[in-house]
Design a protein around this motif. Structure first.
Motif, PDB file in Angstrom:
ATOM      1  N   ALA A 253       0.833  -1.208   0.000  1.00  0.00           N
ATOM      2  CA  ALA A 253       0.000   0.000   0.000  1.00  0.00           C
ATOM      3  C   ALA A 253       0.863   1.253   0.000  1.00  0.00           C
ATOM      4  CB  ALA A 253      -0.932  -0.010   1.205  1.00  0.00           C
ATOM      5  N   PHE A 254       1.953   1.211   0.757  1.00  0.00           N
ATOM      6  CA  PHE A 254       2.858   2.362   0.824  1.00  0.00           C
ATOM      7  C   PHE A 254       3.455   2.659  -0.549  1.00  0.00           C
ATOM      8  CE2 PHE A 254       7.205   3.949   1.083  1.00  0.00           C
ATOM      9  CZ  PHE A 254       7.048   5.081   1.859  1.00  0.00           C
ATOM     10  N   VAL A 255       3.956   1.623  -1.222  1.00  0.00           N
ATOM     11  CA  VAL A 255       4.573   1.805  -2.533  1.00  0.00           C
ATOM     12  C   VAL A 255       3.564   2.371  -3.526  1.00  0.00           C
ATOM     13  CG1 VAL A 255       5.519   0.571  -4.522  1.00  0.00           C
ATOM     14  CG2 VAL A 255       6.366   0.080  -2.213  1.00  0.00           C
ATOM     15  N   THR A 256       2.343   1.839  -3.493  1.00  0.00           N
ATOM     16  CA  THR A 256       1.305   2.320  -4.404  1.00  0.00           C
ATOM     17  C   THR A 256       0.993   3.793  -4.172  1.00  0.00           C
ATOM     18  OG1 THR A 256       0.312   0.119  -4.497  1.00  0.00           O
ATOM     19  CG2 THR A 256      -1.061   1.966  -5.183  1.00  0.00           C
ATOM     20  N   ASN A 257       0.916   4.183  -2.910  1.00  0.00           N
ATOM     21  CA  ASN A 257       0.592   5.573  -2.574  1.00  0.00           C
ATOM     22  C   ASN A 257       1.739   6.522  -2.853  1.00  0.00           C
ATOM     23  OD1 ASN A 257      -1.983   4.910  -1.735  1.00  0.00           O
ATOM     24  ND2 ASN A 257      -1.354   4.547   0.378  1.00  0.00           N
ATOM     25  N   ARG A 258       2.952   6.001  -3.004  1.00  0.00           N
ATOM     26  CA  ARG A 258       4.106   6.859  -3.246  1.00  0.00           C
ATOM     27  C   ARG A 258       4.489   6.914  -4.729  1.00  0.00           C
ATOM     28  NH1 ARG A 258       2.990   7.622   1.332  1.00  0.00           N
ATOM     29  NH2 ARG A 258       4.319   8.469   2.988  1.00  0.00           N
ATOM     30  N   ILE A 259       3.597   6.457  -5.606  1.00  0.00           N
ATOM     31  CA  ILE A 259       3.866   6.582  -7.039  1.00  0.00           C
ATOM     32  C   ILE A 259       3.514   8.015  -7.437  1.00  0.00           C
ATOM     33  CG2 ILE A 259       3.350   5.690  -9.335  1.00  0.00           C
ATOM     34  CD1 ILE A 259       2.527   3.080  -8.090  1.00  0.00           C
ATOM     35  N   ARG A 260       4.442   8.913  -7.174  1.00  0.00           N
ATOM     36  CA  ARG A 260       4.191  10.333  -7.397  1.00  0.00           C
ATOM     37  C   ARG A 260       5.403  10.997  -8.035  1.00  0.00           C
ATOM     38  NH1 ARG A 260      -0.036   8.613  -6.864  1.00  0.00           N
ATOM     39  NH2 ARG A 260      -1.701   9.145  -5.391  1.00  0.00           N
ATOM     40  N   ILE A 261       5.136  11.955  -8.892  1.00  0.00           N
ATOM     41  CA  ILE A 261       6.196  12.694  -9.570  1.00  0.00           C
ATOM     42  C   ILE A 261       6.796  13.731  -8.619  1.00  0.00           C
ATOM     43  CG2 ILE A 261       6.706  14.271 -11.484  1.00  0.00           C
ATOM     44  CD1 ILE A 261       4.310  12.954 -12.961  1.00  0.00           C
ATOM     45  N   GLY A 262       8.122  13.784  -8.580  1.00  0.00           N
ATOM     46  CA  GLY A 262       8.808  14.847  -7.872  1.00  0.00           C
ATOM     47  C   GLY A 262       8.703  14.811  -6.364  1.00  0.00           C
ATOM     48  N   ARG A 263       8.398  13.660  -5.780  1.00  0.00           N
ATOM     49  CA  ARG A 263       8.245  13.574  -4.330  1.00  0.00           C
ATOM     50  C   ARG A 263       9.335  12.686  -3.734  1.00  0.00           C
ATOM     51  NH1 ARG A 263       2.371  12.329  -2.198  1.00  0.00           N
ATOM     52  NH2 ARG A 263       2.102  14.305  -3.312  1.00  0.00           N
ATOM     53  N   THR A 264      10.166  13.273  -2.866  1.00  0.00           N
ATOM     54  CA  THR A 264      11.257  12.536  -2.237  1.00  0.00           C
ATOM     55  C   THR A 264      10.721  11.360  -1.424  1.00  0.00           C
ATOM     56  OG1 THR A 264      12.660  14.494  -2.148  1.00  0.00           O
ATOM     57  CG2 THR A 264      13.191  12.721  -0.626  1.00  0.00           C
ATOM     58  N   LEU A 265      11.416  10.247  -1.488  1.00  0.00           N
ATOM     59  CA  LEU A 265      11.040   9.058  -0.725  1.00  0.00           C
ATOM     60  C   LEU A 265      11.974   8.926   0.471  1.00  0.00           C
ATOM     61  CD1 LEU A 265       9.001   6.672  -1.027  1.00  0.00           C
ATOM     62  CD2 LEU A 265      10.884   5.360  -1.968  1.00  0.00           C
ATOM     63  N   TYR A 266      11.422   9.044   1.674  1.00  0.00           N
ATOM     64  CA  TYR A 266      12.240   9.036   2.880  1.00  0.00           C
ATOM     65  C   TYR A 266      12.273   7.644   3.518  1.00  0.00           C
ATOM     66  CZ  TYR A 266      12.006  14.117   2.552  1.00  0.00           C
ATOM     67  OH  TYR A 266      12.104  15.424   2.117  1.00  0.00           O
ATOM     68  N   ARG A 267      13.439   7.264   4.003  1.00  0.00           N
ATOM     69  CA  ARG A 267      13.602   5.980   4.691  1.00  0.00           C
ATOM     70  C   ARG A 267      12.712   5.891   5.928  1.00  0.00           C
ATOM     71  NH1 ARG A 267      18.107   2.831   4.856  1.00  0.00           N
ATOM     72  NH2 ARG A 267      18.303   3.216   7.087  1.00  0.00           N
ATOM     73  N   THR A 268      12.553   7.001   6.621  1.00  0.00           N
ATOM     74  CA  THR A 268      11.718   6.986   7.822  1.00  0.00           C
ATOM     75  C   THR A 268      10.265   6.647   7.489  1.00  0.00           C
ATOM     76  OG1 THR A 268      11.468   9.391   7.578  1.00  0.00           O
ATOM     77  CG2 THR A 268      13.147   8.596   9.128  1.00  0.00           C
ATOM     78  N   SER A 269       9.811   7.077   6.329  1.00  0.00           N
ATOM     79  CA  SER A 269       8.433   6.768   5.925  1.00  0.00           C
ATOM     80  C   SER A 269       8.283   5.279   5.629  1.00  0.00           C
ATOM     81  CB  SER A 269       8.051   7.588   4.686  1.00  0.00           C
ATOM     82  OG  SER A 269       8.091   8.968   4.963  1.00  0.00           O
ATOM     83  N   ILE A 270       9.285   4.680   5.006  1.00  0.00           N
ATOM     84  CA  ILE A 270       9.236   3.241   4.725  1.00  0.00           C
ATOM     85  C   ILE A 270       9.231   2.455   6.034  1.00  0.00           C
ATOM     86  CG2 ILE A 270      10.430   1.313   3.622  1.00  0.00           C
ATOM     87  CD1 ILE A 270      11.619   3.327   1.635  1.00  0.00           C
ATOM     88  N   ALA A 271      10.114   2.842   6.965  1.00  0.00           N
ATOM     89  CA  ALA A 271      10.178   2.156   8.258  1.00  0.00           C
ATOM     90  C   ALA A 271       8.856   2.286   9.008  1.00  0.00           C
ATOM     91  CB  ALA A 271      11.327   2.719   9.089  1.00  0.00           C
ATOM     92  N   ALA A 272       8.246   3.455   8.921  1.00  0.00           N
ATOM     93  CA  ALA A 272       6.962   3.658   9.594  1.00  0.00           C
ATOM     94  C   ALA A 272       5.882   2.753   9.002  1.00  0.00           C
ATOM     95  CB  ALA A 272       6.546   5.118   9.488  1.00  0.00           C
ATOM     96  N   ALA A 273       5.896   2.582   7.686  1.00  0.00           N
ATOM     97  CA  ALA A 273       4.910   1.719   7.044  1.00  0.00           C
ATOM     98  C   ALA A 273       5.093   0.260   7.456  1.00  0.00           C
ATOM     99  CB  ALA A 273       5.018   1.846   5.528  1.00  0.00           C
ATOM    100  N   LEU A 274       6.334  -0.141   7.716  1.00  0.00           N
ATOM    101  CA  LEU A 274       6.626  -1.527   8.088  1.00  0.00           C
ATOM    102  C   LEU A 274       6.384  -1.804   9.571  1.00  0.00           C
ATOM    103  CD1 LEU A 274       9.903  -2.048   6.050  1.00  0.00           C
ATOM    104  CD2 LEU A 274       7.699  -3.117   5.604  1.00  0.00           C
ATOM    105  N   SER A 275       6.161  -0.759  10.345  1.00  0.00           N
ATOM    106  CA  SER A 275       5.971  -0.920  11.798  1.00  0.00           C
ATOM    107  C   SER A 275       4.534  -1.315  12.108  1.00  0.00           C
ATOM    108  CB  SER A 275       6.349   0.380  12.520  1.00  0.00           C
ATOM    109  OG  SER A 275       7.705   0.698  12.308  1.00  0.00           O
ATOM    110  N   VAL A 276       4.157  -2.502  11.699  1.00  0.00           N
ATOM    111  CA  VAL A 276       2.809  -3.011  11.920  1.00  0.00           C
ATOM    112  C   VAL A 276       2.740  -3.713  13.279  1.00  0.00           C
ATOM    113  CG1 VAL A 276       2.398  -3.272   9.453  1.00  0.00           C
ATOM    114  CG2 VAL A 276       3.370  -5.174  10.736  1.00  0.00           C
ATOM    115  N   ALA A 277       1.555  -4.148  13.637  1.00  0.00           N
ATOM    116  CA  ALA A 277       1.369  -4.837  14.913  1.00  0.00           C
ATOM    117  C   ALA A 277       2.265  -6.071  14.992  1.00  0.00           C
ATOM    118  CB  ALA A 277      -0.094  -5.238  15.080  1.00  0.00           C
ATOM    119  N   GLY A 278       2.961  -6.243  16.114  1.00  0.00           N
ATOM    120  CA  GLY A 278       3.848  -7.377  16.318  1.00  0.00           C
ATOM    121  C   GLY A 278       5.296  -7.084  15.983  1.00  0.00           C
TER     122      GLY A 278
END
Length: 318
Positions: A253-278
């Motif tokens: 879902a994160f990758v799909t939502n980040r398919i955007r022109i000219g928008r920096t992809l931050y490592r912290t955002s990826i880590a936050a997306a992976l921080s699911v329950a458990g």
């Protein structure tokens, strides 16, 4: 979507008319009302006897009828909430959103009509964005939002659009009346082929849709490939499978939502997306740095590789 100032519908507060659904509160209110009515008819001992049945004996008709009435009231309140949501662009869904779109002259796209009995239609969120954007298309002065709307309207494969002019401060500078449009395709790595570029160009250069003096250029976004690799630290080996499945869904879902022109992809955002329950911690291996995306570029995820490692947290995990 576009870089022009647009209201983020997700930040709007819920309408005041939407109530909080609380079955226990409704039930208690009905019991209190029943108590008050009984007190007008019977003596206190009789009232106490009846209320004891209504409050504590689950199988008593009095209790059953009171709970049934509370449930029906809850259903009615929920129906009112849904009716309120259906009239606002930010909260409407399904057929209600179709009605709002029709009020603005926008209909939901048919993405796949190969089977007439099961048409695949545009989802609520992209449709909602186009409804919001159509107001920009009413302008005869070639606003950024207007170009974005008509580009999205041109072909279902266009998933993002950026339009740049002299005020965007790019180097080299874009001359006045020579806007440059960048489009991102839903196919492959996001590169728009010549046919798609031509389709968008022709759709956007109709004289009723752009200032006649504009010399529009349409180009494809350049994909910037990256991969996601991470180790998820979980509390127990038993939790690994569930956490990995949830993380896979979240990162997709994160990758799909980040398919955007000219928008920096931050490592912290990826880590936050992976921080699911458990997941107690995320060890992000790739990308190794933030992904800087230029104004004519878009990120493209080539794949994900997630693994889990159990950790021991002692008594705090009990």
């Amino acid at each position: 979507m576009s870089r022009f100032a647009a209201l983020d519908l997700t930040t709007l507060p819920a309408p005041d008319a939407i109530g909080v659904l609380d079955f226990d509160a409704i039930l208690e209110a009905r019991l209190a009302e029943l108590d008050a009515h009984l007190a007008e008819i019977f003596e206190a001992p009789k009232v106490a006897e009846i209320m004891a049945l209504a409050r504590t004996i689950a199988a008593s008709p009095m209790r059953y009828l009171t709970e049934a009435g509370a449930a029906r009231e809850l259903y009615v309140e929920n129906r009112i909430n849904e009716a309120v949501r259906s009239v606002f662009l930010a909260t409407a869904r399904g057929a209600a959103l179709d009605q709002i779109g029709a009020n603005r002259g926008v209909t939901r796209k048919v993405l796949d009509d190969s089977d007439p009995d099961t048409l695949v239609r545009e989802g609520d969120e992209p449709f909602r964005a186009r409804i919001q954007l159509v107001i920009e298309a009413w302008s005869p002065h070639g606003t950024e939002g207007s170009y974005v709307y008509w580009a999205l309207d041109a072909d279902d494969r266009v998933v993002d659009v950026a339009v740049y002019g002299p005020n965007h401060g790019l180097v080299p500078a874009i001359p006045p009346a020579e806007p440059k449009m960048v489009i991102l395709s839903s196919e492959g790595d996001g590169t728009a082929d010549a046919a798609l570029i031509e389709t968008v160009f022709r759709h956007c250069t109709v004289d009723t849709r752009r200032p006649v003096a504009d010399k529009l250029t349409v180009i494809s976004a350049t994909p910037v490939p990256y991969a996601i690799e991470a180790v998820l630290h979980v509390t127990t080996p038993e939790a690994a499978a569930t956490a990995l499945a949830a993380a896979e869904a979240a990162v997709t879902a994160f990758v799909t939502n980040r398919i955007r022109i000219g928008r920096t992809l931050y490592r912290t955002s990826i880590a936050a997306a992976l921080s699911v329950a458990g997941v107690m911690d995320v060890e992000l291996i790739a990308p190794a740095t933030d992904l800087e995306i230029g104004p004519f570029e878009a990120p493209y995820c080539t794949g994900t590789a997630l693994s889990a490692r159990s950790i021991t947290g002692g008594w705090r995990d009990v």
